[in-house]
Every structure is written in C-alpha cells, then in structure tokens.
Scaffold this motif. Structure first.
Motif, PDB file in Angstrom:
ATOM      1  N   ILE A 104       0.851  -1.186   0.000  1.00  0.00           N
ATOM      2  CA  ILE A 104       0.000   0.000   0.000  1.00  0.00           C
ATOM      3  C   ILE A 104       0.889   1.239   0.000  1.00  0.00           C
ATOM      4  N   TYR A 107       1.597   7.087   1.381  1.00  0.00           N
ATOM      5  CA  TYR A 107       0.778   8.288   1.478  1.00  0.00           C
ATOM      6  C   TYR A 107      -0.719   7.987   1.367  1.00  0.00           C
ATOM      7  N   GLU A 108      -1.068   6.731   1.182  1.00  0.00           N
ATOM      8  CA  GLU A 108      -2.481   6.327   1.173  1.00  0.00           C
ATOM      9  C   GLU A 108      -2.859   5.602   2.465  1.00  0.00           C
ATOM     10  N   GLY A 163       0.221   9.341   5.174  1.00  0.00           N
ATOM     11  CA  GLY A 163      -0.961  10.072   4.753  1.00  0.00           C
ATOM     12  C   GLY A 163      -1.402  11.039   5.837  1.00  0.00           C
ATOM     13  N   THR A 186     -11.008   8.196   4.087  1.00  0.00           N
ATOM     14  CA  THR A 186     -11.177   7.163   3.053  1.00  0.00           C
ATOM     15  C   THR A 186     -11.900   7.729   1.845  1.00  0.00           C
ATOM     16  N   GLY A 189      -9.273   9.496  -0.511  1.00  0.00           N
ATOM     17  CA  GLY A 189      -8.204   8.742  -1.150  1.00  0.00           C
ATOM     18  C   GLY A 189      -7.400   7.834  -0.253  1.00  0.00           C
ATOM     19  N   ALA A 190      -7.580   7.907   1.061  1.00  0.00           N
ATOM     20  CA  ALA A 190      -6.853   6.991   1.943  1.00  0.00           C
ATOM     21  C   ALA A 190      -7.406   5.582   1.784  1.00  0.00           C
ATOM     22  N   ARG A 191      -6.530   4.619   1.637  1.00  0.00           N
ATOM     23  CA  ARG A 191      -6.963   3.232   1.500  1.00  0.00           C
ATOM     24  C   ARG A 191      -7.122   2.571   2.868  1.00  0.00           C
ATOM     25  N   GLU A 248     -10.769   0.573   6.394  1.00  0.00           N
ATOM     26  CA  GLU A 248     -10.343   0.571   4.996  1.00  0.00           C
ATOM     27  C   GLU A 248     -11.478   1.027   4.098  1.00  0.00           C
ATOM     28  N   SER A 249     -11.136   1.677   3.008  1.00  0.00           N
ATOM     29  CA  SER A 249     -12.159   1.997   2.026  1.00  0.00           C
ATOM     30  C   SER A 249     -12.752   0.696   1.510  1.00  0.00           C
ATOM     31  N   ALA A 252     -10.635  -0.767  -1.288  1.00  0.00           N
ATOM     32  CA  ALA A 252      -9.385  -1.399  -0.876  1.00  0.00           C
ATOM     33  C   ALA A 252      -9.645  -2.753  -0.230  1.00  0.00           C
TER      34      ALA A 252
END
Length: 413
Positions: A104, A107-108, A163, A186, A189-191, A248-249, A252
């Motif tokens: 991963i 930065y995510e 991130g 999430t 853009g955060a996974r 988590e998204s 993802a």
C-alpha cells in the motif's frame, strides 16, 4: 451539528477490517468478548500508585500488560503508558486485518486517534524531577511524550504511514470523532486508516485532575460505584486502555478479498451542548438523529444502542430521554458494557465500537453489569442481568465528552 454526506466516492461505506483491544476486560478481541459476555469486571483497586488518601481508589486497569512484549525497547523509555497501550493495540489490529502494508502506498495510509489528556504519567514523573531537582533532571522526551498527539505520531512512524494524520481531543466523544474523521479520509483517497484510541491517567496527577470534574463516584464498594441508569447512580469510575481499529475503504478491502470485515461505518455526527443557562435542550438527541440521517436509516433500523452511560443521575436522565425521543419508549435494547471497565475517556468509545461490532457479528446484546434497579421514569429497555440474543443488523453508539461534546456513530454488519 455535523454530519458528512452519506457514502464514499463509490457510494460504499468503509469497512473495519482489524481490531486490537487492550482493556480492563482483557488483552485481545476474544478475551475481551468473553469477559463482556460473562460480565467479568476489570475494575479493582488502583495498582499503578498507592491510592490511599484519595476519595477514589478503584479503576479499570489492563491486566497483565507488559510493554516489553509489544513495544520496541527504545520507545518504552521515550513514551507514556498510554502510548504503549496504543502501540500494542495498533500492532494487533494491523495483524488482525491481514493487509500487506508493503503493498500500500505510504501516502495512502493514515492515522487518526483520540486522546483526552496525553501522557500524564510520563509528564508527572518529569515534572517531579524538575521540582525536586533542577531542569537538568528533565529528560528530552518530556517535550513529546506528554503531547496528546504522541500516539498518532508514534503509530504513523512505526508503520510508515505518511498520509493525513491527526488527533481528536474531545474526551469520551473523541473516540467516535476519530473514527468519523477516518471515514472522511477514506473518501479523500486513503486506502487504510488506523484509528480509535487509548487513554491512561491512573497516576496521582491524572486522578486529581479527574476529581476536579466532580463526576467520579466516591462509593467505596467497586461493585456499586459505577451504576449507570440505576436508582443509586453516583458517578463513574475511571479506567485505562481502549481499542485501535483499522478502517479501509470499501474498494481497498474488496480488492484484497477482506469482504465486509467486522462491519461498516454507515453514519456519523457530532454536536455540542448549549450553555446550561441558555435553556436550550442538550444536543444528544439531535446528534443521534443526524447520524441516522447520514446513514440513510430510520429509528426502526437500529437494533441496539450502546449508551454513553455517564452514571450521573442528571446525565443518565438526559440520555434516556434522548433515546426514548428518537426511538420511542422502550423501543430498542440499550446497553452499557463499560460498567466492566470504567470510563476510558479517549479509549472508551472505540472500545464500545469494537464491542458493538462483535455484538452484531454474534447476534448478542451484552448486559449492563451492576445496574439492578433502573431509576424511576427512565423509559429505555436497558439490558441487565444476562446477555440477550437478537437478530442484529445495525447499532448506534453514543458518546459524550466533558465540556459538552456529543457524538454518534452508526454501524452495520
């Protein structure tokens, strides 16, 4: 009052895929859940210092915790017990979720935790050295170990998560606020987000600071000191610990086959109580209703409420009235398993979220241990005595923090 727009960019709610628990009810998800179902209390006489001479001598303490087993040795001397608990819980949560962090982008991955007081025990030790000696006796790590963002920083450094990172300092409500912020990340853009929180203020300075609120119970019998919604309610007992969660998204989680994990974060809202002299109603009802709207659900869709359960007659009545106004009198099961741990402040609401997710998974509403005779006039279906089996789809978790903070989180299977 805040309530983010429902859904992520794809319309799917984020998933909680990992949990790490360090609580008075035990270390680890299974141990904690077994204690909750058995009504096994983690409250006992304070052991981190001699409480003789203090009006409160009992608290919830994490049993058998050894920082050397889970925390790098250099961090033990550089950080507070509160951060040690979070580092151990964070490692357990990441192992539990099964994600390969190396795959991963750094930065995510993000970190958002809650804290009510920071490293009070570490701070007291260093300030004592200052007062008894001189500034040369104060360690360099005092400048960061006491800081309420220390846990977020240490988690992000240890796991190379670059991130967006942050901390919510809203006392008991902050744990839900941290998860709400993790959900926002999430959507941006955060996974994967490490969230939740721990707290640990069982030292002379920390306990004295808590006593100034006038909300701690001074009843000598630990089994009768913290009795939310009870006719003999007299305040609450403090505690240490909490839970760290991995959010988590949906995308993802689906990509790596994690499925729905423990459950989904469907709705969130936060509010703030008006000044008492304003005569305006407190914010809890409106906050709960906003969280339901955010989740796209109605009152009939909620199968269990995990109450804030302050243990103070006026606060208990306010919460019971808010629940009855939202759902109708005795229309939904209400529980407060935090009677087994005491109020954990920044770690309390994340632990409630973990317990609620386990309840949804197992189809069991845990009992509110200790409360025997509900206060007259409270029109809620408080689960006492034994746990109650039920078909559970959605849970509402409520939290209030000292000073007027209120938060609500809606979870789904």
């Amino acid at each position: 009052m805040t309530a983010p727009t429902t859904g992520t960019a794809s319309g799917a709610a984020p998933v909680i895929t990992g949990m790490g628990i360090v609580a008075p009810t035990g270390i680890g998800v299974d141990t904690h859940w077994a204690s909750v179902l058995a009504g096994k209390s983690g409250i006992g006489r304070i052991e981190r210092f001699d409480p003789e001479g203090y009006p409160v001598r009992h608290a919830g303490q994490v049993p058998g915790f050894d920082a050397r087993a889970d925390v790098p040795s250099r961090l033990i001397s550089q950080t507070d017990h509160w951060t040690h608990l979070a580092l151990a819980a964070g490692q357990a949560a990441l192992e539990d979720c099964g994600a390969d962090l190396a795959r991963i982008p750094e930065y995510e991955m993000a970190v958002v935790t809650s804290s009510s007081s920071g490293g009070t025990e570490f701070g007291q030790k260093e300030m004592t050295a200052l007062y008894r000696n001189d500034p040369g006796w104060v360690g360099a790590y005092q400048s960061i170990a006491w800081f309420y963002a220390a846990t977020t920083g240490q988690l992000s450094i240890r796991h190379k998560m670059r991130g967006p990172c942050g901390v919510l300092a809203c006392e008991q409500a902050g744990g839900l606020d941290a998860i709400g912020q993790a959900r926002r990340l999430t959507r941006k853009g955060a996974r994967l987000v490490v969230t939740g929180g721990t707290d640990a203020s069982l030292c002379p300075y920390g306990l004295t600071a808590q006593l100034t609120t006038g909300k701690l119970s001074t009843v000598a019998d630990p089994e009768r000191a913290y009795l939310p919604f009870d006719a003999e309610a007299s305040g609450y007992l403090p505690g240490e610990g909490g839970a760290i969660l991995v959010l988590e998204s949906a995308e993802a989680a689906a990509e790596r086959g994690a499925g729905s994990g423990y459950g989904r974060v469907l709705g969130y809202a936060a509010g703030f109580d008006p000044a008492p002299e304003s005569g305006r109603p407190r914010a809890l009802r409106r906050t709960a209703e906003a969280a339901l709207r955010d989740a796209g659900l109605g009152p009939a869709d909620i199968d269990v409420v995990f109450a804030d359960a302050a243990g103070l007659p006026a606060d208990d009545r306010d919460e019971a009235e808010a629940i009855a106004q939202v759902f109708g009198p005795r229309a939904v099961p209400v529980t407060a398993p935090k009677t087994l741990t005491g109020r954990l402040y920044g770690g309390g609401a994340p632990l409630d979220v973990a317990t609620a997710l386990l309840s949804l998974r197992e189809g069991v509403v845990p009992a509110t241990t200790g409360t025997r005779e509900p206060a007259p006039g409270l029109e809620i279906d408080l689960v006492t005595g034994d746990a109650r089996e039920a078909r559970l789809r959605h849970a509402l978790v409520l939290a209030r923090g000292h000073g007027g903070f209120t938060s609500a989180l809606v979870l789904g299977r």
